[in-house]
Motif scaffolding. Structure first.
Motif, PDB file in Angstrom:
ATOM      1  N   GLU A 101       0.823  -1.208   0.000  1.00 31.94           N
ATOM      2  CA  GLU A 101       0.000   0.000   0.000  1.00 31.94           C
ATOM      3  C   GLU A 101       0.861   1.263   0.000  1.00 31.94           C
ATOM      4  OE1 GLU A 101      -3.285   0.547  -0.113  1.00 31.94           O
ATOM      5  OE2 GLU A 101      -3.828  -1.574  -0.277  1.00 31.94           O
ATOM      6  N   LEU A 102       1.916   1.254   0.811  1.00 28.65           N
ATOM      7  CA  LEU A 102       2.755   2.448   0.932  1.00 28.65           C
ATOM      8  C   LEU A 102       3.706   2.616  -0.241  1.00 28.65           C
ATOM      9  CD1 LEU A 102       3.829   2.442   4.704  1.00 28.65           C
ATOM     10  CD2 LEU A 102       2.246   4.029   3.593  1.00 28.65           C
ATOM     11  N   PHE A 103       4.320   1.518  -0.644  1.00 28.17           N
ATOM     12  CA  PHE A 103       5.368   1.571  -1.675  1.00 28.17           C
ATOM     13  C   PHE A 103       5.113   0.473  -2.709  1.00 28.17           C
ATOM     14  CE2 PHE A 103       7.271   2.655   2.511  1.00 28.17           C
ATOM     15  CZ  PHE A 103       7.483   4.008   2.298  1.00 28.17           C
ATOM     16  N   PRO A 104       4.211   0.707  -3.639  1.00 25.41           N
ATOM     17  CA  PRO A 104       3.829  -0.336  -4.601  1.00 25.41           C
ATOM     18  C   PRO A 104       4.995  -0.894  -5.413  1.00 25.41           C
ATOM     19  CG  PRO A 104       2.289   1.512  -4.691  1.00 25.41           C
ATOM     20  CD  PRO A 104       3.442   1.949  -3.830  1.00 25.41           C
ATOM     21  N   GLU A 105       6.042  -0.101  -5.624  1.00 21.51           N
ATOM     22  CA  GLU A 105       7.176  -0.552  -6.437  1.00 21.51           C
ATOM     23  C   GLU A 105       8.294  -1.186  -5.605  1.00 21.51           C
ATOM     24  OE1 GLU A 105       6.844  -0.422  -9.703  1.00 21.51           O
ATOM     25  OE2 GLU A 105       4.879   0.496  -9.331  1.00 21.51           O
ATOM     26  N   ALA A 106       8.133  -1.229  -4.303  1.00 23.72           N
ATOM     27  CA  ALA A 106       9.199  -1.720  -3.426  1.00 23.72           C
ATOM     28  C   ALA A 106       9.402  -3.224  -3.577  1.00 23.72           C
ATOM     29  CB  ALA A 106       8.879  -1.385  -1.978  1.00 23.72           C
ATOM     30  N   LYS A 107      10.650  -3.637  -3.437  1.00 21.25           N
ATOM     31  CA  LYS A 107      11.017  -5.051  -3.431  1.00 21.25           C
ATOM     32  C   LYS A 107      11.551  -5.418  -2.046  1.00 21.25           C
ATOM     33  CE  LYS A 107      10.378  -5.275  -7.943  1.00 21.25           C
ATOM     34  NZ  LYS A 107       9.259  -6.014  -8.566  1.00 21.25           N
ATOM     35  N   ILE A 108      11.432  -6.701  -1.693  1.00 20.89           N
ATOM     36  CA  ILE A 108      11.936  -7.186  -0.410  1.00 20.89           C
ATOM     37  C   ILE A 108      13.015  -8.227  -0.695  1.00 20.89           C
ATOM     38  CG2 ILE A 108      11.403  -8.359   1.747  1.00 20.89           C
ATOM     39  CD1 ILE A 108       8.647  -6.641  -0.223  1.00 20.89           C
ATOM     40  N   ILE A 109      14.234  -7.908  -0.308  1.00 17.17           N
ATOM     41  CA  ILE A 109      15.349  -8.849  -0.447  1.00 17.17           C
ATOM     42  C   ILE A 109      15.411  -9.665   0.829  1.00 17.17           C
ATOM     43  CG2 ILE A 109      17.821  -9.097  -0.839  1.00 17.17           C
ATOM     44  CD1 ILE A 109      17.726  -6.302  -2.152  1.00 17.17           C
ATOM     45  N   CYS A 110      15.182 -10.947   0.702  1.00 11.38           N
ATOM     46  CA  CYS A 110      14.981 -11.818   1.865  1.00 11.38           C
ATOM     47  C   CYS A 110      16.170 -12.763   2.027  1.00 11.38           C
ATOM     48  CB  CYS A 110      13.684 -12.596   1.666  1.00 11.38           C
ATOM     49  SG  CYS A 110      13.163 -13.524   3.100  1.00 11.38           S
ATOM     50  N   CYS A 111      16.960 -12.541   3.058  1.00 13.68           N
ATOM     51  CA  CYS A 111      18.149 -13.361   3.310  1.00 13.68           C
ATOM     52  C   CYS A 111      17.766 -14.589   4.146  1.00 13.68           C
ATOM     53  CB  CYS A 111      19.200 -12.543   4.047  1.00 13.68           C
ATOM     54  SG  CYS A 111      19.783 -11.095   3.131  1.00 13.68           S
ATOM     55  N   VAL A 112      18.154 -15.758   3.656  1.00 18.65           N
ATOM     56  CA  VAL A 112      17.823 -17.002   4.356  1.00 18.65           C
ATOM     57  C   VAL A 112      19.089 -17.845   4.524  1.00 18.65           C
ATOM     58  CG1 VAL A 112      15.431 -17.018   3.530  1.00 18.65           C
ATOM     59  CG2 VAL A 112      17.211 -18.203   2.216  1.00 18.65           C
ATOM     60  N   ARG A 113      18.957 -18.849   5.380  1.00 21.91           N
ATOM     61  CA  ARG A 113      20.085 -19.744   5.648  1.00 21.91           C
ATOM     62  C   ARG A 113      19.553 -20.998   6.315  1.00 21.91           C
ATOM     63  NH1 ARG A 113      25.253 -17.815   9.365  1.00 21.91           N
ATOM     64  NH2 ARG A 113      26.785 -19.372   8.669  1.00 21.91           N
ATOM     65  N   ASN A 114      20.197 -22.110   6.090  1.00 20.98           N
ATOM     66  CA  ASN A 114      19.836 -23.335   6.803  1.00 20.98           C
ATOM     67  C   ASN A 114      19.725 -23.026   8.296  1.00 20.98           C
ATOM     68  OD1 ASN A 114      20.417 -25.808   8.409  1.00 20.98           O
ATOM     69  ND2 ASN A 114      20.538 -26.766   6.394  1.00 20.98           N
ATOM     70  N   VAL A 115      18.562 -23.348   8.890  1.00 16.71           N
ATOM     71  CA  VAL A 115      18.300 -22.945  10.269  1.00 16.71           C
ATOM     72  C   VAL A 115      19.281 -23.590  11.246  1.00 16.71           C
ATOM     73  CG1 VAL A 115      16.560 -22.857  12.102  1.00 16.71           C
ATOM     74  CG2 VAL A 115      15.864 -22.553   9.726  1.00 16.71           C
ATOM     75  N   ALA A 116      19.758 -24.783  10.936  1.00 13.31           N
ATOM     76  CA  ALA A 116      20.747 -25.421  11.806  1.00 13.31           C
ATOM     77  C   ALA A 116      22.014 -24.582  11.901  1.00 13.31           C
ATOM     78  CB  ALA A 116      21.072 -26.826  11.292  1.00 13.31           C
ATOM     79  N   TRP A 117      22.426 -23.995  10.772  1.00  8.10           N
ATOM     80  CA  TRP A 117      23.623 -23.156  10.782  1.00  8.10           C
ATOM     81  C   TRP A 117      23.359 -21.794  11.414  1.00  8.10           C
ATOM     82  CZ3 TRP A 117      28.044 -25.292  10.671  1.00  8.10           C
ATOM     83  CH2 TRP A 117      28.249 -26.460   9.954  1.00  8.10           C
ATOM     84  N   ILE A 118      22.113 -21.334  11.374  1.00 12.68           N
ATOM     85  CA  ILE A 118      21.762 -20.115  12.120  1.00 12.68           C
ATOM     86  C   ILE A 118      21.952 -20.357  13.608  1.00 12.68           C
ATOM     87  CG2 ILE A 118      19.847 -18.601  12.786  1.00 12.68           C
ATOM     88  CD1 ILE A 118      18.745 -18.929   9.953  1.00 12.68           C
ATOM     89  N   MET A 119      21.413 -21.468  14.084  1.00  6.70           N
ATOM     90  CA  MET A 119      21.559 -21.802  15.509  1.00  6.70           C
ATOM     91  C   MET A 119      23.019 -21.994  15.881  1.00  6.70           C
ATOM     92  SD  MET A 119      18.596 -21.638  16.825  1.00  6.70           S
ATOM     93  CE  MET A 119      16.823 -21.933  16.649  1.00  6.70           C
ATOM     94  N   ASP A 120      23.774 -22.621  14.995  1.00  5.96           N
ATOM     95  CA  ASP A 120      25.205 -22.810  15.227  1.00  5.96           C
ATOM     96  C   ASP A 120      25.907 -21.463  15.348  1.00  5.96           C
ATOM     97  OD1 ASP A 120      27.742 -24.804  14.750  1.00  5.96           O
ATOM     98  OD2 ASP A 120      28.038 -22.892  13.710  1.00  5.96           O
TER      99      ASP A 120
END
Length: 277
Positions: A101-120
């Motif tokens: 609604e606020l920024f119709p042209e906006a993109k979201i760059i979503c950083c992910v990682r294997n959750v086991a390595w996040i916990m590590d």
């Protein structure tokens, strides 16, 4: 309303969002940083304008939108020289309708990682700061062992659990085409190719980044959390394989949660080994 282009960096903790911001900020046209207070301010403003406030009947939908937009324009007023703003916060994946609604042209760059390595990664930080009591945990029972620490962090309202649920919600949502999913390992193995795809995704002119001299650190913020080194970036972007410090059963518990590896049912764009865009 903010009169510049704005995009968002979101995703899972310890998955490269600060690293990505540190790289992007090399471009003088960009502003990027670690998690900003904008997301929290937006949530607080929404709560203040909700039905819990007896005076909310005097606030029209248009006024609500304008007041939320004013948070962005006020906070980024001093970044007038930057043409493109990247605001970082893990909660943005749970706010795609608002962003749309606020920024119709906006993109979201979503950083992910294997959750086991996040916990590590989090566990390594905790052990590195052995003489400090981390503020990520609520009581001694949660802080007690690697099992209790990972259990606490994986709960739905906590550091890892909330972010994981938010990313999953966004991944399968009707606004998923606004998402670009970036796996941490691919960012560190092929930073030049990954940044090229990011520029393509947001429609920006290419820029020659220096992946051997990346700078970023927030020591004061990290000291407040009793987690020194949380946001310190190594100068060279590279993948560093290692052995996990988690017990085998604990590692395996979180090792099977990478839902983004199967794009079935999602319109999200994914930077994978095949670079599906």
């Amino acid at each position: 309303m903010i009169n510049r282009q704005i995009h968002f960096i979101s995703g899972l903790p310890r998955s490269g969002s600060t690293l990505l911001a540190a790289i992007l900020r090399q471009n003088p046209r960009f502003h990027a940083s670690m998690t900003s207070p904008v997301g929290s301010l937006v949530v607080r403003m929404l709560e203040a304008m909700s039905e819990e406030n007896e005076f909310s009947v005097f606030i029209s939908p248009r006024q609500k939108q304008e007041m939320i937009a004013s948070i962005f324009s006020s906070y980024y007023k001093e970044q007038a020289d930057q043409e493109i703003i990247f605001d970082t916060n893990r909660l943005w994946c749970s706010q795609l309708p608002l962003i749309g609604e606020l920024f119709p042209e906006a993109k979201i760059i979503c950083c992910v990682r294997n959750v086991a390595w996040i916990m590590d990664s989090i566990e390594r930080l905790i052990r590195r700061n052995a003489f400090d009591v981390s503020r990520m945990f609520n009581n001694p029972a949660e802080r007690g062992t690697a099992y209790s620490r990972t259990e606490a962090l994986s709960q739905g309202g906590r550091l890892v659990g909330f972010a994981y649920n938010a990313v999953k919600e966004a991944f399968y949502s009707e606004q998923a085409d606004k998402l670009l999913i970036i796996d941490y390992e691919l960012l560190t193995v092929g930073p030049e190719q990954t940044l090229g795809l990011i520029y393509q995704f947001i429609g920006a002119e290419p820029f020659a980044h220096d992946f051997n001299n990346v700078e970023y650190d927030e020591p004061e913020f990290d000291r407040q959390l009793r987690m020194q080194g949380l946001h310190k970036i190594r100068p060279k972007v590279e993948f560093q394989p290692r052995q996990t410090i988690l017990p085998p059963d604990l590692f395996e518990r979180f090792n099977q949660l990478s839902f983004w590896q199967d794009p079935t049912g999602s319109k999200a764009h994914i930077i994978s080994a095949q670079a599906r865009m």
